[in-house]
Scaffold this motif. Structure first.
Motif, PDB file in Angstrom:
ATOM      1  N   THR A   1      52.242 -18.047  47.014  1.00 51.38           N
ATOM      2  CA  THR A   1      51.985 -16.659  47.389  1.00 51.38           C
ATOM      3  C   THR A   1      52.652 -15.768  46.364  1.00 51.38           C
ATOM      4  OG1 THR A   1      52.112 -15.060  49.222  1.00 51.38           O
ATOM      5  CG2 THR A   1      54.046 -16.424  48.843  1.00 51.38           C
ATOM      6  N   ASP A   2      52.367 -14.471  46.414  1.00 49.82           N
ATOM      7  CA  ASP A   2      53.052 -13.562  45.497  1.00 49.82           C
ATOM      8  C   ASP A   2      54.110 -12.775  46.258  1.00 49.82           C
ATOM      9  OD1 ASP A   2      52.269 -10.256  44.905  1.00 49.82           O
ATOM     10  OD2 ASP A   2      51.526 -11.267  46.699  1.00 49.82           O
ATOM     11  N   GLU A   3      54.970 -12.067  45.527  1.00 49.17           N
ATOM     12  CA  GLU A   3      56.108 -11.390  46.147  1.00 49.17           C
ATOM     13  C   GLU A   3      55.700 -10.222  47.028  1.00 49.17           C
ATOM     14  OE1 GLU A   3      59.642 -10.674  43.926  1.00 49.17           O
ATOM     15  OE2 GLU A   3      59.333 -12.400  42.615  1.00 49.17           O
TER      16      GLU A   3
ATOM     17  N   ARG B   1      55.474 -16.546  43.569  1.00 48.58           N
ATOM     18  CA  ARG B   1      55.260 -16.297  42.143  1.00 48.58           C
ATOM     19  C   ARG B   1      55.066 -14.802  41.888  1.00 48.58           C
ATOM     20  NH1 ARG B   1      50.905 -21.168  40.528  1.00 48.58           N
ATOM     21  NH2 ARG B   1      52.158 -22.899  41.399  1.00 48.58           N
ATOM     22  N   ASP B   2      55.072 -14.433  40.604  1.00 51.18           N
ATOM     23  CA  ASP B   2      54.740 -13.065  40.193  1.00 51.18           C
ATOM     24  C   ASP B   2      53.325 -12.704  40.650  1.00 51.18           C
ATOM     25  OD1 ASP B   2      57.136 -12.650  38.920  1.00 51.18           O
ATOM     26  OD2 ASP B   2      56.305 -12.601  36.888  1.00 51.18           O
ATOM     27  N   SER B   3      53.084 -11.408  40.816  1.00 47.88           N
ATOM     28  CA  SER B   3      51.729 -10.947  41.136  1.00 47.88           C
ATOM     29  C   SER B   3      50.765 -11.214  39.986  1.00 47.88           C
ATOM     30  CB  SER B   3      51.753  -9.445  41.439  1.00 47.88           C
ATOM     31  OG  SER B   3      52.719  -9.144  42.417  1.00 47.88           O
ATOM     32  N   THR B   4      51.271 -11.232  38.764  1.00 49.90           N
ATOM     33  CA  THR B   4      50.428 -11.448  37.586  1.00 49.90           C
ATOM     34  C   THR B   4      50.383 -12.913  37.153  1.00 49.90           C
ATOM     35  OG1 THR B   4      52.328 -10.898  36.190  1.00 49.90           O
ATOM     36  CG2 THR B   4      50.787  -9.117  36.697  1.00 49.90           C
TER      37      THR B   4
ATOM     38  N   TYR C   1      47.746 -18.999  39.435  1.00 49.81           N
ATOM     39  CA  TYR C   1      47.821 -19.759  40.686  1.00 49.81           C
ATOM     40  C   TYR C   1      46.830 -20.923  40.646  1.00 49.81           C
ATOM     41  CZ  TYR C   1      50.574 -15.888  42.552  1.00 49.81           C
ATOM     42  OH  TYR C   1      51.547 -14.947  42.770  1.00 49.81           O
TER      43      TYR C   1
ATOM     44  N   ARG D   1      44.374 -15.635  38.852  1.00 45.07           N
ATOM     45  CA  ARG D   1      45.462 -14.856  38.255  1.00 45.07           C
ATOM     46  C   ARG D   1      45.376 -13.421  38.775  1.00 45.07           C
ATOM     47  NH1 ARG D   1      44.275 -15.660  33.058  1.00 45.07           N
ATOM     48  NH2 ARG D   1      45.629 -17.463  32.776  1.00 45.07           N
TER      49      ARG D   1
ATOM     50  N   VAL E   1      47.884  -9.930  45.083  1.00 46.73           N
ATOM     51  CA  VAL E   1      48.675  -8.804  45.564  1.00 46.73           C
ATOM     52  C   VAL E   1      48.177  -8.379  46.937  1.00 46.73           C
ATOM     53  CG1 VAL E   1      47.179  -7.032  44.509  1.00 46.73           C
ATOM     54  CG2 VAL E   1      49.622  -6.546  44.845  1.00 46.73           C
TER      55      VAL E   1
ATOM     56  N   TRP F   1      54.791  -4.945  43.373  1.00 48.09           N
ATOM     57  CA  TRP F   1      54.253  -6.037  42.551  1.00 48.09           C
ATOM     58  C   TRP F   1      55.374  -6.560  41.661  1.00 48.09           C
ATOM     59  CZ3 TRP F   1      52.138  -0.989  41.980  1.00 48.09           C
ATOM     60  CH2 TRP F   1      52.670  -0.257  40.908  1.00 48.09           C
TER      61      TRP F   1
ATOM     62  N   HIS G   1      55.906  -8.447  37.685  1.00 54.89           N
ATOM     63  CA  HIS G   1      55.296  -8.853  36.422  1.00 54.89           C
ATOM     64  C   HIS G   1      56.397  -9.274  35.474  1.00 54.89           C
ATOM     65  CE1 HIS G   1      52.885  -9.059  32.862  1.00 54.89           C
ATOM     66  NE2 HIS G   1      53.441  -8.002  32.308  1.00 54.89           N
TER      67      HIS G   1
END
Length: 495
Positions: free
Chosen positions: A179-181, A216-219, A222, A238, A241, A290, A292
């Motif tokens: 997942t993203d942050e 992981r980072d939003s950017t 995956y 990739r 968000v 987000w 990055h």
């Protein structure tokens, strides 16, 4: 010149969309959409069938790919309804229970029980209020009420995630569990200061930390996908968000003080607060916008439960208008609200009050009040709620609010947009782009291709918006706000 194409999935509360963007201009080349059913098994409960969402995702991806040059498709980005929670089989990806939607109130009693002992800790670590809106107490409900799922989560057979996690897992055939942050920060289990899952928080909510996804980072990338077989070659996933944060990015709110207002069923108001986490005042949330290159951007958020949904209520329940679009003409037929105020606390008051027991009221009516006054009061209630949330945020962050941008279906209502600018005293840019969330995800994904690209590079992209400048005099603004706050006080007394 033909540029690579970015596909973006927008998995929202009511539908799954897929959009194709030209990576040179970020214009939409094609789109496809499929609605999914809302399930209400008991009063206050809201569920989704995650299996139906997955089938709809495959369907819209196939439909979209058929509309564009598939050889130009370069990557996939994802944005999603944020707090809705899915439990699914680690190997197969099959959901093991109905998804519990962000609107669901089934864990209200759990939150009330936990708040005295843990509310402050949760707020300090997560920036959020201990509320059934967020994912943590939904997981607690499962652990207490579904013994089989409880066992599978502890044994490792099952895992937990927000919708982005579920779709990534299925699109990569189970290879990636991440997942993203921005999504992790909506669960009540993620410490926004250390930017990690927090073991003590997980214990508060009985959530097995091993069942949570890698963050992981939003950017970031995956894994890769063939878009569930719609392509004959893999492309990277990739750019992931949460939907509200995606809209903030699409609005180019890159500097502290920049804000966006999504005027949809409810409203999410986000204000960029920079790269350091600071807790907002009571009633306002702090969350991750987000990340990055391992650098976070934080924001304050005000959540309003009923915005455009108020107009739908006037249409469906009272029959005062035949369509949402008619509300503008009806409201314009009177010069002002005639002293009528509508407090749409159908499921309690959101930011900055957060009183779940408050109930809706229409106050200030006289023998001269008409349906037009009530409709106008309904529209104005959206702007008043936005004002209160923004004022609380401005005090919390200690900075002057900069540019304000709006998106969402209700932005078509020019009377409402002008009244928002007037009552807040802030110039408003209303986006003509109907889908800001997937645009933001696609933009974030494209930055991830090359870390030398700068977020601010997107400021030069052309944008379509209508500008509204405040024209109301200060005396009138203060008189109207005083009437609104008297109405709020009446609702609070009855809560």
């Amino acid at each position: 010149m033909s540029h690579p194409i970015i596909i973006a999935i927008d998995q929202s509360t009511s539908a799954t969309k897929a959009l194709a963007y030209d990576s040179g201009t970020f214009n939409v080349l094609a789109r496809a959409s499929a609605d999914h059913k809302q399930h209400y098994p008991q009063p206050g409960w809201v569920e989704h069938d995650a299996a139906q969402i997955w089938e709809n995702t495959k369907r819209v991806l196939r439909e979209l790919v058929s509309q564009v040059d598939r050889n130009r498709i370069a990557q996939l980005s994802i944005t999603n309804q944020r707090e809705t929670t899915v439990a699914f089989d680690r190997k197969t990806g099959e959901p093991l229970a109905p998804a519990i939607v962000w609107q669901c109130k089934r864990s209200d009693a759990i939150c009330n029980d936990l708040t005295p002992a843990h509310g402050q800790t949760v707020r300090e670590k997560t920036g959020l209020k201990l509320d059934p809106y967020f994912s943590g107490s939904k997981i607690t409900w499962w652990m207490r009420n579904d013994p089989d799922l409880n066992r599978k989560l502890h044994s490792g057979e099952a895992v937990l995630g927000t919708i982005d996690t579920y779709l990534i897992h299925r699109l990569t055939d189970g290879r990636v569990f991440a997942t993203d942050e921005s999504n992790a920060s909506r669960t009540l289990l993620f410490d926004i200061h250390t930017r990690q899952w927090d073991e003590p928080l997980c214990k508060i909510f009985d959530a097995p930390i091993a069942a949570l996804a890698e963050v992981r980072d939003s950017t970031a990338t995956y894994g890769t996908t063939t878009l569930a077989g719609a392509l004959d070659r893999p492309i990277p996933i990739r750019g992931v968000v949460g939907d509200s944060q995606g809209a903030l990015f699409a609005q180019r709110a890159f500097s502290p003080g920049d804000c966006k207002v999504t005027v949809g069923t409810g409203s999410s108001i986000l204000v960029n607060t920079g790269s350091s986490a600071s807790l907002a005042g009571e009633g306002v949330m702090t969350t991750i916008a987000w990340t990055h290159a391992d650098v976070p951007t934080y924001c304050f958020e005000g959540i309003i439960n009923y915005s455009a949904a108020t107009i739908e209520w006037l249409k469906n329940q009272l029959g005062l208008i035949s369509s949402a679009a008619e509300s503008e003409a009806v409201a314009q037929s009177v010069p002002d609200n005639g002293g009528v105020y509508f407090v749409p606390a159908f499921v309690g008051l959101g930011a900055p009050h957060w009183i779940s027991t408050a109930r809706a009221a229409i106050v200030g009516m006289s023998a001269h009040s008409t349906r037009a006054h009530i409709v106008r009061a309904g529209l104005e209630s959206i702007a008043y709620q936005i004002h209160d949330a923004l004022e609380s945020m401005s005090v919390s962050c200690g900075i002057a609010l900069g540019s304000m941008h709006s998106d969402g279906g209700a932005t078509k209502n020019k009377l409402l947009m002008q009244f928002i600018a007037d009552i807040t005293g802030i110039a408003l840019g209303s986006s003509n782009v109907p889908d800001c969330s997937p645009l933001g995800a696609a933009m974030l994904g494209w930055i991830g291709v090359d870390t030398s690209r700068r977020i601010t590079d997107f400021k030069s992209l052309p944008r379509e918006q209508v500008s509204y400048r405040p024209t109301m005099d200060g005396k009138t603004r203060q008189r109207l706000l005083a009437g609104w706050h008297r109405a709020i006080d009446q609702v609070k007394v009855g809560a």
